[in-house]
Design a protein around this motif. Structure first.
Motif, PDB file in Angstrom:
ATOM      1  N   ARG A  65      -1.868   6.851  -5.590  1.00 46.31           N
ATOM      2  CA  ARG A  65      -1.075   5.843  -4.892  1.00 46.31           C
ATOM      3  C   ARG A  65      -1.473   4.490  -5.445  1.00 46.31           C
ATOM      4  NH1 ARG A  65       2.999   8.312  -2.257  1.00 46.31           N
ATOM      5  NH2 ARG A  65       2.229  10.096  -1.179  1.00 46.31           N
ATOM      6  N   PHE A  66      -0.625   3.518  -5.202  1.00 46.79           N
ATOM      7  CA  PHE A  66      -0.992   2.180  -5.632  1.00 46.79           C
ATOM      8  C   PHE A  66      -2.257   1.784  -4.890  1.00 46.79           C
ATOM      9  CE2 PHE A  66       3.701   1.893  -6.349  1.00 46.79           C
ATOM     10  CZ  PHE A  66       3.621   1.789  -7.723  1.00 46.79           C
ATOM     11  N   TRP A  81       8.315   1.159  -1.243  1.00 48.29           N
ATOM     12  CA  TRP A  81       7.040   1.669  -1.761  1.00 48.29           C
ATOM     13  C   TRP A  81       7.240   3.068  -2.324  1.00 48.29           C
ATOM     14  CZ3 TRP A  81       2.818  -0.650  -3.143  1.00 48.29           C
ATOM     15  CH2 TRP A  81       2.448  -1.860  -2.540  1.00 48.29           C
ATOM     16  N   GLU A  85       6.481   4.174  -6.099  1.00 51.41           N
ATOM     17  CA  GLU A  85       5.485   5.194  -6.407  1.00 51.41           C
ATOM     18  C   GLU A  85       6.083   6.275  -7.316  1.00 51.41           C
ATOM     19  OE1 GLU A  85       4.109   6.320  -2.533  1.00 51.41           O
ATOM     20  OE2 GLU A  85       2.581   4.759  -2.533  1.00 51.41           O
ATOM     21  N   SER A  88       6.507   4.921 -10.731  1.00 52.31           N
ATOM     22  CA  SER A  88       5.213   4.826 -11.427  1.00 52.31           C
ATOM     23  C   SER A  88       4.752   6.187 -11.931  1.00 52.31           C
ATOM     24  CB  SER A  88       4.154   4.206 -10.519  1.00 52.31           C
ATOM     25  OG  SER A  88       3.717   5.128  -9.543  1.00 52.31           O
ATOM     26  N   SER A 131      -0.046  -1.726  -9.182  1.00 49.96           N
ATOM     27  CA  SER A 131      -1.143  -0.821  -9.514  1.00 49.96           C
ATOM     28  C   SER A 131      -2.356  -1.540 -10.075  1.00 49.96           C
ATOM     29  CB  SER A 131      -0.682   0.279 -10.470  1.00 49.96           C
ATOM     30  OG  SER A 131       0.050  -0.230 -11.532  1.00 49.96           O
TER      31      SER A 131
END
Length: 136
Positions: A65-66, A81, A85, A88, A131
């Motif tokens: 997770r960030f 979010w 995620e 990412s 991140s």
């Protein structure tokens, strides 16, 4: 959700999509009315064997997770979010849309909103900002 599938990905995808339960078609028919009444009163209808799998999913370290959430990122919604995620993790807009049961256009709207809120020029800059583990 009433299904024959015991597959974890089907279970988790259904719950992410908003299912209030996940009953298997081999459930004792005598238990179905009580399960449905429970769902109508806000309970989840999930067999114990599947609850254990859900708990194991939360106990197992998943994708990262960030780490740091900059102050400006506090304005992001939970859905934004979630989109970031998945991006990412290397998913495309279409893949994120399928995973979250959204249209690609809706995913793009969320991404645009994130870029505006974070005041960055593109999604990679947003991912980099979210991140960044450096607390400075």
């Amino acid at each position: 959700m009433l299904t024959v599938s015991r597959d974890d990905s089907d279970l988790f995808d259904s719950l992410r999509a908003g299912a209030s339960g996940y009953l298997l078609k081999d459930t004792d028919p005598v238990r179905l009315p009580a399960a449905l009444r429970g769902v109508l009163s806000g309970e989840a209808a999930i067999p114990r064997s599947l609850v254990a799998r859900i708990l194991n999913e939360f106990r197992t370290p998943g994708r990262p997770r960030f780490g740091r959430r900059p102050k400006v990122a506090a304005r992001l919604t939970s859905r934004e979010w979630e989109v970031m995620e998945l991006l990412s993790d290397g998913l495309s807009t279409d893949e994120v849309a399928r995973r979250l049961f959204l249209s690609p256009t809706t995913v793009r709207v969320h991404i645009s909103s994130v870029l505006r809120k974070l005041r960055v020029k593109d999604r990679q800059a947003a991912i980099d900002l979210l991140s960044d583990d450096d607390p400075s």
